[in-house]
Design a protein around this motif. Sequence first.
Motif, PDB file in Angstrom:
ATOM      1  N   GLY A  95     -15.979  36.090  -6.856  1.00  0.00           N
ATOM      2  CA  GLY A  95     -14.597  36.566  -6.819  1.00  0.00           C
ATOM      3  C   GLY A  95     -13.660  35.475  -6.339  1.00  0.00           C
ATOM      4  N   LYS A  96     -12.590  35.869  -5.666  1.00  0.00           N
ATOM      5  CA  LYS A  96     -11.581  34.885  -5.258  1.00  0.00           C
ATOM      6  C   LYS A  96     -11.396  34.807  -3.746  1.00  0.00           C
ATOM      7  N   PHE A  97     -12.113  35.654  -3.015  1.00  0.00           N
ATOM      8  CA  PHE A  97     -11.933  35.704  -1.561  1.00  0.00           C
ATOM      9  C   PHE A  97     -12.368  34.398  -0.880  1.00  0.00           C
ATOM     10  N   GLY A  98     -13.535  33.880  -1.271  1.00  0.00           N
ATOM     11  CA  GLY A  98     -14.094  32.698  -0.605  1.00  0.00           C
ATOM     12  C   GLY A  98     -13.153  31.505  -0.694  1.00  0.00           C
ATOM     13  N   GLY A  99     -12.619  31.279  -1.892  1.00  0.00           N
ATOM     14  CA  GLY A  99     -11.686  30.162  -2.093  1.00  0.00           C
ATOM     15  C   GLY A  99     -10.441  30.334  -1.240  1.00  0.00           C
ATOM     16  N   GLU A 100      -9.984  31.570  -1.112  1.00  0.00           N
ATOM     17  CA  GLU A 100      -8.758  31.841  -0.343  1.00  0.00           C
ATOM     18  C   GLU A 100      -8.992  31.579   1.147  1.00  0.00           C
TER      19      GLU A 100
END
Lengths: 606, 83
Positions: A95-100
Motif C-alpha cells: 500500500g502507501k502507508f510505509g512510504g508516507e
Amino acid sequence: MAWQRQILRVNLSTGSCAIEPLNMEWAEAYLGSRGLGSKYLYEEMDPAADALSAENKVIFATGPLTGTMASTGGRYTVVTKGALTGAIACSNSGGKFGGELKMAGYDMLIIEGESEKPVYLHIEDDKVEICDASEIWGKTIWETEDFLANKYQDPLMRFAGIGQAGETLCRYACVVNDKHRAAGRSGVGAVMGAKKIKTIAVRGTKGVSNSNPKEFFRIVSEVNARMTDRDEMSRDGTLGMIDVTNGFGSLPTRNNRSVRFEGANKLNPEAMHTPNDSGHTNIVTNGACFGCTIGCGRICKIDPNHFSVKDRPEYHGASGGLEYETAYALGSACGIDDIDAATFAGFICNEYGMDPISLGGTIAAAMELFDIGAIDEKVTGGIKLEFGSAEALCQIAELTGKGEGFGADIAMGSKRLCEKYGHPDLSMTVKGQEFAAYDGRSMQGMGLAYATSNRGACHLRADPYGHDFETTEIEGKAEIVRDSQHAVAYLDSSGLCLFPGGCGWGLDDYRSLVDAACDSDWSSEERMNETGERIWVLEKLFNLKAGLGKKDDTLPKRILEEPADVGTGKGLVCRLGEMLPEYYQLCGWDAEGVPTEETLQRLKLS
Amino acid sequence: MDISVTLFGGLRHFLPAGSSFNKCTIGIDNEASLEDLLQKIPIPETKPYIVILNDEKVSLENYADIKVQQNDEVVLLPPIKGG
Ligand code: SF4
C-alpha cells in the motif's frame, strides 16, 4: 542515504512521543524493516512477556528502499510478539502507508506501553500527537479511515489500524492500511488492540534523499528494465497459482483432507475474469502499492445479486479481491467454490481487520469438527457449519469480525479451537499459525519451511517452490530451505516486495538497489547472505527465549501420517523427520535446534 | 486424433488463435508421443513449464517415451510463486 536516521518512540502508558536517532550500527548489521525491527524488539523486550501485555512493543519498520523510486519500494513490516503464536511476528504490508511514514522522517515507529483509553496517533512530519479515539473505537477500518480523512482533509494522509477484530483481541487480528493492504499474519492487530491504539494517521512531506541520486536513478532504471515477466502477475495476480497447485495436487482442501479441489476452476483467474450468468464480472481492475510497476492487487466487486450483499449497497463497490491465499483459505480450505462468497468474506477481513488465511484455516477446522460431530448447531448458534457452505462462511466471517456468538470461538484460531473441542490434531497449524495455501506432503520443501518458520506456518519465509514443483524427493531440500530463508529475510528487510523475484528479478537485482540506496558498500553476496542469516538466527533466538523450541518445529499429525490422496504426492506424507536434522546441521544449530556458540560468533550475535 | 490441452497462467499467451480462455485442441497422429504434442504448441524455450498428464506430473525425461492416448487430459502449468 536511504535511512532517515531517526525513529519515533511513542509510549502509550506515559503519553510521551520522542524522536530518537536510529542506531546506525544496527542498521548496518540488520539493514531495515523486518531485520532492524526485530533487532530493536529483541533488545528492548523480554521475549517471554505475554504478547497482549504492556511489555510487548509494536514496531512499524520501513526499509532503506521504502519511499524511494525503486519499483515496489513501499513495503513496511509490523514487528511484535505475535498474539496468535507467542513467537516473533513480522508482518509485511504494501500500500502507501510505509512510504508516507518514511517521508514523515522516520525509519521506524516504536509503540510501547498501553493506553487506558482508546487512542490514535496523528503524525505530520515532526508534529506527533496521541489523540482520543472514542469517536472511532468500535468502528470498522473503512469507517475509521473515512472519518479521519474527513477530519484532516488531506487526501495524501495514510492510515494503518485495526477494526473491531483487533479491539476484541481476535488472535489473528491484523493491521490494515489503505483499506485493503494488510500486515496480515500472527495477530499483530490484537497487540494493537490490547494497547488500545486504534490507528496511525500519517502524512510526510520530507521525501527520502539519496547521496548520489543520479546513480540511484540509473540503477533503478536498469533494474526495472529487467522486470520482463510481469504481465501474468498484473493480469492474474497471485491467483494464477491456484491452477498450478490444483493441477499438481498441493492445494489444501477441506482442512487438508485432500490436496485437490474440484471447485478450483470456479475460483481461478478465468472465473474472476469471466462474466457470470447475470453478466457480473468479479474483477474490475488491478491495483498497485506505492511505486510498484507490477500491480498484482485484485480490485473486485461482488455480484450485487449475491445473497451475501443483497440489499447491502455498502458492499457493492470495488475493493481488494481474492489473491491466491484468500482464494484457498476462504475457498478450497472450506470446500467453497462460490467466488462471490469468498470475495465477501475477504472484504469482511479487510473491514474488521482479520488475517483471511487464519480465519479461513480456523473455519475449515471448525467445519471438520462439525463434520465429525465434535461440535453441533447448539455450539455454533444454529449455523450449519458444513464444508462447502458459502452461507456459513459469510455468517461466521461477520460474527468473528465482531467477536460475537460462535465467532468468539473462531477468533481464538484453529489451535485453541481444536484444543477446546478435544481434537488438537485437526488444527492445521505450526506454532499456532494456520497453514498457507500449500500442502507439505506433495511439496516436501514447503513442509520443512512451514515447520521451521520463525513466525509459524508461512509460505513467505522460504522459497522452495521451484524445487518442490520439480521433485517430491527430499534430497537437497534442507539446503534450499535454509538458503532461501536467509535470502527472504534480507529481501524483507530492504523495503521491497518479494514478487519481482517471480517477474524477472534475481537476488543480484535486489542487491544492486540496496547498494545504490545505502551509503556503505552492500554490493557483495557475502554481506547479503550474512545479513539474512543474522536476521534469521536473531528471530530464532527471540523464539527460544520466548520458550519455543524443537517441539514447535513440527507439523500436524495429518501431514506427517496421513498420505496425500491424489496428485503428484499421492501416497506421500511429509518426511520432516528426515529433513529436520539435516536442516539444523546445515544451519549450524545443535540437535535441539539451538544455534551453536560458533554460529553465534560467526554472525556476531554473541 | 484430437487432444485437449489446457494452459494456465502466462502460458495462455501461447495458445493458438481461436482457442478458448485457456484451452486448445491439438491434432496429432495416433502413435504420437507427448513430446510430439508439446512441439505443436509454440511455447518459447525460455518459458519453463510443468506437464500434468491425467492428473499426474510427468518428468521432462519421459516426454519422448509416453504415447498420448485418445481422451488424455494434458495441462501445462507455469512454475510461479504465490502470496
Ligand atoms: S507486486 Fe503486488 S504486493 Fe508487491 S508491491 Fe506490487 S502490488 Fe504490492
